[in-house]
Design an enzyme around this catalytic site. Structure first.
Site, PDB file in Angstrom:
ATOM      1  N   CYS A 354      17.968  43.461  32.982  1.00  0.00           N
ATOM      2  CA  CYS A 354      18.371  43.053  34.323  1.00  0.00           C
ATOM      3  C   CYS A 354      19.815  42.580  34.345  1.00  0.00           C
ATOM      4  CB  CYS A 354      17.435  41.967  34.853  1.00  0.00           C
ATOM      5  SG  CYS A 354      17.216  40.560  33.740  1.00  0.00           S
ATOM      6  N   HIS A 836      15.660  35.864  34.343  1.00  0.00           N
ATOM      7  CA  HIS A 836      15.826  37.128  35.065  1.00  0.00           C
ATOM      8  C   HIS A 836      17.082  37.076  35.933  1.00  0.00           C
ATOM      9  CE1 HIS A 836      14.605  40.883  36.862  1.00  0.00           C
ATOM     10  NE2 HIS A 836      14.617  40.370  38.071  1.00  0.00           N
TER      11      HIS A 836
END
Length: 875
Positions: A354, A836
């Site tokens: 990510c 994330h």
């Protein structure tokens, strides 16, 4: 016969005739049957993100094992002709998705296993809602004939090659295994392993004959290397795997006084090795066995004849873990409308990627990047080297086209009922991370450090490939869009004399002065209420209910306070003053000497606590959508200021920096941090920039010395800033550099001409490993590549550049310091090594959220919670 795409004629199995077979026989010697160790790019087009599921399918060259979509086949064949590669026979994979029956989807909504991404577990990928119908063909050129597979009439050589390509794991699966592969140590029991006499017993080579001696199981079988017992492996955490009979056998032998710890997994044995496990209590892990071939030969197994038939433990581990994703991130629970179209294409998370996806979504909005890699993609593709899968410019252009155009946007294909539009940056990630101790792994990384590393790799490629992706109509290197100069003023407090030092940066790091929060009264009030509750003896349950019902008050620190902290004076103790001839106190401050077209701003939310654990500041920094940073513009030497005398050579500069030349006026060359020392410190949990600073500060002496420096300086405000590369007298740098003669000799010993080796080292900044890759990847047209490097070096020598240099040549572009926000990279998690990343990007005046492959219109972008912000200069 029915016609295929691009005028190709499809031949069904019953329609094969001698004329078609004649063309196939004429080209069949071009086929190269891949082994398990060859790279086979059968899953994705080299120049696009077309897959077997794309309209028209995917064509894999049976000689080079590289694939292209049907739109790129003409260019592929031209490049093959240019580089001398065959291009007559291709495997055509044409697949289509079929939505699973609704009752089957409903039955799978509620997980029945505590597992992720497996049957009965949590469904985290839209692809799981579809079945795939596969059709394969052999395409024959130049006739353009498609032969339906399987076909019994095909020559055995061709049929075996096609089958081997279809059965091959594919290069992306291989690299994924290498990325996740754990380090295995040699078993201490291997050298003197106890073995019972075989008494003529041999393990049959046919996998169908293998059985668990205890249960009769036929999968996940392990051979005990001491007594030849075949047992079943242990269960995995999700319930899959074996029944544990191999371990039970070891325990039984141990109880009898026999130490038979080593077992090899049948089905993983190849000439390159196999999976070996040690059940011994002091190892109890996957190990290596230097005498594995000898130990297997004792039981009649010839490793040179064995082929892999089962997944290795690394592959099984990936299967169990790669499906994991964090819960879908929304904005305060809002229902977000999905977005699609050009510039609104998601990127698939390949497993902790990510940070890559978020940076790329912001980078694609930079006009210089789009112009070079999207608008110039056709020229880059047409000039690709023999192996474009390892060429940075090709893969960067592939990314640009995939993200900027609507080629892979949802709704651009024939079916609307498809998973969310996304491209998979697998080749790109492998190239950018190659050789890097962190970015080559499957672990989560710091997005800021990755962004800076990407700019460095991009500039090296653009400098080496001047004719392809270098200066285009006066367009400078892409990284120059982000580069600016920081002016540091150091003033001796006692003498009042000053020294100005300039360094080049590409990210503006801003510390967060929590003490300047604008809501300090609210914070004090909340602390007082908590204190009163504690003193009044309210029950923990009641207090917990109240705390859960109200959102905690977080410090709010404005952007102006962070910018002021950047520009504030800092006291430097033990400063060697050349005016005094001794150490004293100095005041240091920083200003921006130039303002870049794109200003990248890092909000330093993360720090290392006293117990050495990484922490995150729970603070809000509302970043304005328009900023003016002219207030921190540097002015240089002011009227009435007197410069500090230059340091003598034997004084070593006194820690005050230098002007970019030695005492004798000799040019100076940069000292690079030792890569091995940096890698060791990074593996200990320290940032890459901090590790580089430590290596430089200790003169690359040792990892131990650098670690001691880290512990002493980890609280420094600039610890995680990119290091200022020091210089040593008498050398040269950049394109002016004369490579190390020892490195030139080493490359020459590999068969390369001395002038080729020299050019390669110049193109790769003296790094011999990258230089070797550079030479091999351009072997087909090496003279032209060397000529480009020499031309670029000559141009560099004629240009003026600031002392100390930077990745991009020439002076930094300057302009007004007024900017508009267009991109935000945010991070959820306690530190940058976990959690994330998502990106919010402003497109055509509207904010969008990019959460890997999910793209939606943003209702409330978290401008106060970002980690890396991108501003472009206002019109």
């Amino acid at each position: 016969p029915p016609s295929g795409e691009h005028g190709c004629v499809r031949i069904e199995r019953a329609m094969m005739d001698e004329s078609v077979l004649g063309e196939i026989r004429a080209a069949m010697m071009q086929c190269k049957t891949p082994t398990a160790y060859d790279k086979v790019y059968k899953d994705e087009c080299t120049f696009s993100f077309d897959t077997p599921l794309s309209p028209g399918g995917l064509l894999t060259n049976l000689a080079t094992h590289r694939s292209v979509g049907v739109d790129f086949i003409d260019m592929e064949r031209r490049l093959c002709a240019k580089h001398g590669d065959p291009s007559s026979l291709y495997l055509l994979q044409r697949w289509r998705r079929v939505k699973k029956p609704q009752e089957e989807l409903d039955a799978k909504r509620d997980p029945t296993k505590l597992a992720i991404g497996v049957e009965g577990g949590f469904n985290v990928d839209d692809d799981a809602d579809y079945d795939v119908v596969k059709a394969n063909f052999l395409r024959v050129y130049p006739a353009g004939i498609d032969v339906e597979l399987p076909c019994e009439d095909l020559p055995l050589t061709v049929a075996q090659c096609v089958e081997a390509v279809l059965q091959h794991a594919g290069v992306h699966a291989q690299e994924e295994v290498a990325t996740w592969q754990e380090e295995r140590r040699e078993s201490r029991y291997a050298d003197a392993l106890v073995r019972e006499p075989s008494e003529g017993r041999k393990i049959p080579p046919d996998p169908k004959a293998w059985r668990c001696a205890e249960t009769g199981a036929t999968e996940n079988l392990w051979l005990n290397l001491s007594d030849g017992f075949i047992g079943s492996g242990r269960k995995n955490w999700d319930g899959s795997g074996g029944n544990g009979s191999a371990l039970r056998h070891y325990d039984k032998c141990k109880a009898e006084g026999k130490e038979y710890p080593l077992a090899v997994k049948l089905g993983t044995i190849t000439p390159a090795g196999a999976d070996v496990y040690s059940y011994a209590a002091d190892e109890d892990d996957m190990v290596t066995d230097a005498k594995l071939a000898e130990h297997l030969a004792h039981w009649g197994i010839d490793v040179m004849r064995m082929e892999k038939t089962e997944k290795s433990m690394a592959e099984l581990q990936i299967d169990l873990n790669k499906g994991f994703e964090f819960d879908k991130i929304t904005e305060a629970g809002a229902e977000l409308a999905q977005a699609s179209g050009a510039r609104r294409v998601g990127l698939k998370n390949l497993g902790n990627t990510c940070y890559v996806n978020s940076v790329l979504q912001c980078l694609k909005e930079v006009a210089a990047y789009e112009r070079r890699y999207c608008a110039g993609a056709d020229a880059i593709f047409e000039s690709s080297p023999a192996d474009p899968t390892g060429d940075f410019c090709t893969q960067m252009a592939k990314i640009a086209v995939g993200l900027v155009t609507d080629r892979y946007a949802k709704g651009s294909g024939p079916g609307d009922d498809e998973p969310a539009a996304a491209v998979q940056p697998r080749m790109f990630k492998a190239i950018v991370g190659k050789g890097h101790p962190e970015f080559s792994t499957g672990r989560q990384q710091d997005a800021v450090e990755y962004f800076q590393h990407l700019l460095e790799v991009m500039t090296r490629a653009e400098r080496a490939e001047t004719g392809r992706a270098g200066a285009i109509d006066g367009l400078k290197f892409t990284a120059s869009q982000f580069e600016f100069e920081v002016e540091e003023r150091v003033a001796c407090v006692e003498s009042g004399k000053v020294r100005y030092v300039t360094r080049r940066e590409n990210v503006l790091p801003l510390e967060v002065p929590v003490e300047l929060a604008t809501n300090k009264e609210d914070l004090a009030r909340e602390r007082e209420l908590k204190r009163q509750k504690t003193e009044s003896g309210e029950s923990g349950e009641r207090q917990g209910d109240d705390d859960a019902a109200s959102e905690p008050t977080r410090p709010i620190v404005p952007f102006d306070a962070c910018l002021s902290a950047f520009a504030a004076d800092e006291t430097v103790d033990d400063f060697y003053s050349t005016a005094l001839g001794r150490k004293g106190v100095a005041a240091k401050r920083a200003r921006l000497k130039t303002m870049p077209p794109i200003l990248a701003v890092q909000v330093r939310r993360y720090y290392v606590a006293e117990d050495w654990t990484p922490k995150k500041l729970d603070v809000l920094v509302p970043m304005p959508e328009t900023v003016d940073v002219e207030s921190v513009r540097g002015t240089g030497l002011a009227p009435g200021e007197e410069e500090l005398p230059p340091a003598d050579a034997d004084e070593g500069g006194g820690g005050g920096g230098g002007s970019g030349s030695g005492a004798g006026g000799e040019p100076q060359a940069p000292v690079e941090p030792d890569a091995s020392i940096v890698a060791q410190l990074v593996s200990m949990g320290f940032s890459e920039n901090g590790s580089k600073r430590a290596a430089l500060a200790t003169g690359n002496s040792s990892a131990e010395g650098a670690a001691e420096w880290v512990f002493a300086h980890m609280e420094d405000p600039d610890f995680n800033d990119p290091p200022t590369i020091p210089v040593i007298p008498g050398g040269q740098s950049g394109a002016d550099a004369s490579p190390d003669p020892a490195n030139v000799a080493m490359l020459a010993s590999m068969g390369f001409a001395e002038n080729h080796a020299t050019a390669a080292l110049i193109a790769c900044d003296g790094n011999i490993e990258r230089a070797a890759d550079w030479l091999f990847s351009r072997a087909d047209d090496l003279d032209a590549a060397v000529a480009e490097v020499n031309a670029a070096a000559a141009g560099h020598r004629s240009a003026t550049s600031a002392p100390g240099g930077a990745e991009s040549d020439g002076e930094c572009e300057d302009g007004p310091g007024r900017y508009e926000l267009f991109g935000v990279v945010s991070h959820m998690g306690g530190n940058t090594a976990c959690g994330h990343y998502v990106a919010h990007v402003k497109i055509e005046g509207q904010w969008h959220i990019f959460n890997d492959r999910k793209v939606a219109i943003s209702q409330k972008p978290p401008l106060e919670l970002g980690y890396l912000y991108f501003y472009r200069r206002s019109a």
